[in-house]
Structure formats: C-alpha cells, structure tokens
Design an enzyme around this catalytic site. Structure first.
Site, short mmCIF file in Angstrom:
data_model
loop_
_atom_site.label_atom_id
_atom_site.label_comp_id
_atom_site.label_asym_id
_atom_site.label_seq_id
_atom_site.Cartn_x
_atom_site.Cartn_y
_atom_site.Cartn_z
N HIS A 160 0.86 -1.15 -0.02
CA HIS A 160 -0.07 -0.10 0.06
C HIS A 160 0.84 1.22 0.13
O HIS A 160 2.19 1.26 0.25
CB HIS A 160 -0.92 -0.11 1.17
CG HIS A 160 -0.03 0.19 2.53
ND1 HIS A 160 0.56 -0.76 2.99
CD2 HIS A 160 -0.29 1.49 3.21
CE1 HIS A 160 1.17 -0.10 4.18
NE2 HIS A 160 0.65 0.97 4.40
N GLU A 176 12.09 22.58 -3.89
CA GLU A 176 12.32 22.32 -5.18
C GLU A 176 11.57 23.33 -6.25
O GLU A 176 11.88 23.46 -7.39
CB GLU A 176 11.64 20.85 -5.48
CG GLU A 176 12.27 19.60 -5.18
CD GLU A 176 11.94 18.28 -5.49
OE1 GLU A 176 11.18 18.27 -6.38
OE2 GLU A 176 12.46 17.50 -5.06
#
Length: 341
Positions: A160, A176
């Site tokens: 998962h 970023e």
C-alpha cells in the site's frame, strides 16, 4: 572513486560528501532483521485485507484491484482550527489542513509491486493520477508516497501507499519549486528535463531506461542506492501522462524494483514519492519550471541486514555517502531483471 569530494545537489541547493573508501571499513554495528518471507496472502486480522475490519469498525469491501479509503489516523484533517496569533517572531505557527488517504495496491498481502503484473502496476498508476486530480482540485500539494518495509516505518506488510493533500506547500516542495524556477530563469530549460538528457547521454549513472523514462542514481545521491525516475519529455504532473507513458512507466517501475529486490535477494525496503507541479490555486499559474519525477530512498548499504545510518555528521553537518553514485548505478545496472523468487 578513491578520494573524498563534495557534490552539489541543484534540486535541493545543498551538498553531499562522497567518501567511497568508507564502505570498506569493518562493521560491528547494528544488524537489521530481514523482512519476513511468510506473509499470509489473506489475514482477517490485517486491517488492509479485503473483508477485514479496521480500527474504526469499518469493514473493507471484497476489493479485487486497488482500494482507496480515508486514513483512520490522519496527520492532516480538513477542519483544523487556526492557531492563535504569535506574540514573538521566534514562536510562529500557521494553519495546516488537509486530507490523508491510504491506497492498497492489491488484495494479496504477499504481493509487492515488483511481483505484480504490468496491468496491476498500471492500475496503481491510474489510481495515483485519479487521486492527484481529485485532491489537487482544491489542495496545493498532493504527496503520493510509499514506505516499503518495517525498516522504513511501514506498520503493515500489505502492499500500500499513502496520499496526503495539504493546504500548504511542504518544505521539500517549496525548495524544489524555488530551485527549478531559478534554473529555468537562468538557463532557459527545465532543470530535470536537461538533467535527464545529460544522463541519457553520459550513461554512467543510468540504471534502466525505455522510450519514455529513465532511472538514474543521481549525481548528487545521498542514500547508497537512491534513484531518480524521470520522464524524457517535459511533463509537469502525474495526471498529464498519456496512455503510452503510463504503460511504459509500469514497465520501468517493475524493472527497477526487481533489480532492487535482486540486489540483496530480499524484499527491498525504501521510501519513494512523486514530486510534480503544485495544484489547487497553482493550476491557473505557469508551472513550466517543474518536471515530474519520483524519488526512491532505500536505506540498505552492504547487505540485507546492514543499512546506512544518517547520524552524527549527517545530522549536524551535511549528508555523506559511502560509495559513489557511479558504483551504485553499475551494480544495479548489472543485476538481472528476472526476480530472484
């Protein structure tokens, strides 16, 4: 390869110390437990299995593919109150709201991504993209991430991942966003698009590639066998991938993850996650400086039981790695693409 040196990471605007000779030092430190090989395919007491009862009393459907549900213990909730006003600049707080979901990859607990079929991996990719669209309609950041293995804090062996959507840009996203925006402004091309082109030509850090994607051990890698998954064309968000790119993404993910498992013949632990252009209010803005990419951060260094510890110097000074990215890439590249099982 023989002498320590520092490498610059333009995506994080920081440096990593490369000390390749340190991998030869004797090890008498902690040994990790290898992941269990006997995970039951279905366990009625496992809250992620089809038909099982979760902690909140809800019963999972008898799902046969992917299954998405709200996290029963969410780190973010949509109705959290505003924090009080600060009385000093050293004691600031801000609102943090959001939604946390869990996504099961497959109904079988003993089937990790590298052991799934290409069609099953493609179904995971489609579910990721659907969640990115659904949650990204209102939230500025949707973080898809997978912690694989107990070593990386995974509390359940069932395959998962998690998806956290937040009302704010987290630290890594903000960083970023800034570095990619600056690079485009200074060089006229998206940073990671140019980086992918450079690595495709140089090949010394290339692990696997196909017509649409490539995986490299980045020049600035911090973790021993860290990799970066990059599209060859300019793509801002996961949901922007066309049908062929999703198929080829399933293929390259499977190839990489098989190599990871084959490295030490163990179900390879890692934390991975997707980074793409922000969503929500940013959908109306120009985010051309962004390039979609996925980070894989695996902790193992020498064997299935010896990991890299980020302590001491890494916590107090800067990141340090014990073999060169080129050495890591060569080792991964040479591994077979047929799973050891």
């Amino acid at each position: 390869a023989e002498h320590q040196h520092a490498r610059y990471n333009p995506l994080r605007d920081d440096w990593v110390l490369v000390s390749a000779h340190r991998v030869k030092r004797p090890w008498q430190g902690q040994l990790e437990k290898a992941p269990p090989e006997d995970v039951p395919r279905w366990d009625p007491n496992n809250p992620l299995c089809p038909g099982a009862t979760r902690a909140n009393g809800k019963v999972n459907p008898q799902y046969e593919g992917t299954f998405v549900f709200p996290n029963d213990f969410p780190a973010l909730q949509p109705d959290a109150p505003e924090p009080g006003d600060s009385d000093h600049p050293l004691f600031r707080a801000a609102a943090a709201r959001g939604v946390c979901k869990v996504m099961c990859f497959h109904p079988w607990s003993d089937l990790t991504l590298p052991l799934m079929s290409l069609a099953e991996i493609r179904a995971v990719i489609d579910a990721w993209a659907e969640l990115a669209v659904e949650l990204g309609a209102s939230y500025p950041w949707v973080q898809i991430f997978e912690n694989k293995g107990a070593m990386m804090g995974c509390s359940n062996p069932h395959p998962h991942c998690q998806v956290w959507a937040s009302s704010f840009l987290p630290n890594e996203a903000r960083l970023e966003d800034r570095t990619q925006r600056q690079y485009l402004s200074q060089h006229g091309v998206p940073m990671l698009l140019e980086y992918a082109e450079q690595e495709a030509c140089r090949k010394e850090r290339l692990v696997v590639e196909n017509a649409d994607w490539l995986v490299v051990v980045p020049y600035w890698a911090t973790w021993p066998y860290q990799t970066l998954l990059l599209p060859r064309r300019h793509v801002c968000r996961l949901q922007d991938l066309h049908e062929g790119e999703r198929d080829s993404l399933a293929s390259i993910m499977q190839r990489l993850l098989i190599k990871y498992d084959n490295l030490f013949e163990v179900s390879f632990p890692y934390s991975m996650g997707w980074h793409g252009a922000p969503t929500g209010p940013y959908l109306e803005e120009d985010c051309g400086h962004w390039q979609l990419h996925a980070h894989y951060y695996p902790p193992l260094l020498r064997s299935a039981t010896v990991r890299k510890f980020m302590v001491g110097y890494e916590m107090l000074a800067q990141a340090q790695r014990d073999l060169t990215p080129e050495q890591a890439a060569e080792r991964l590249r040479s591994l077979p693409e047929v799973h050891y099982k």
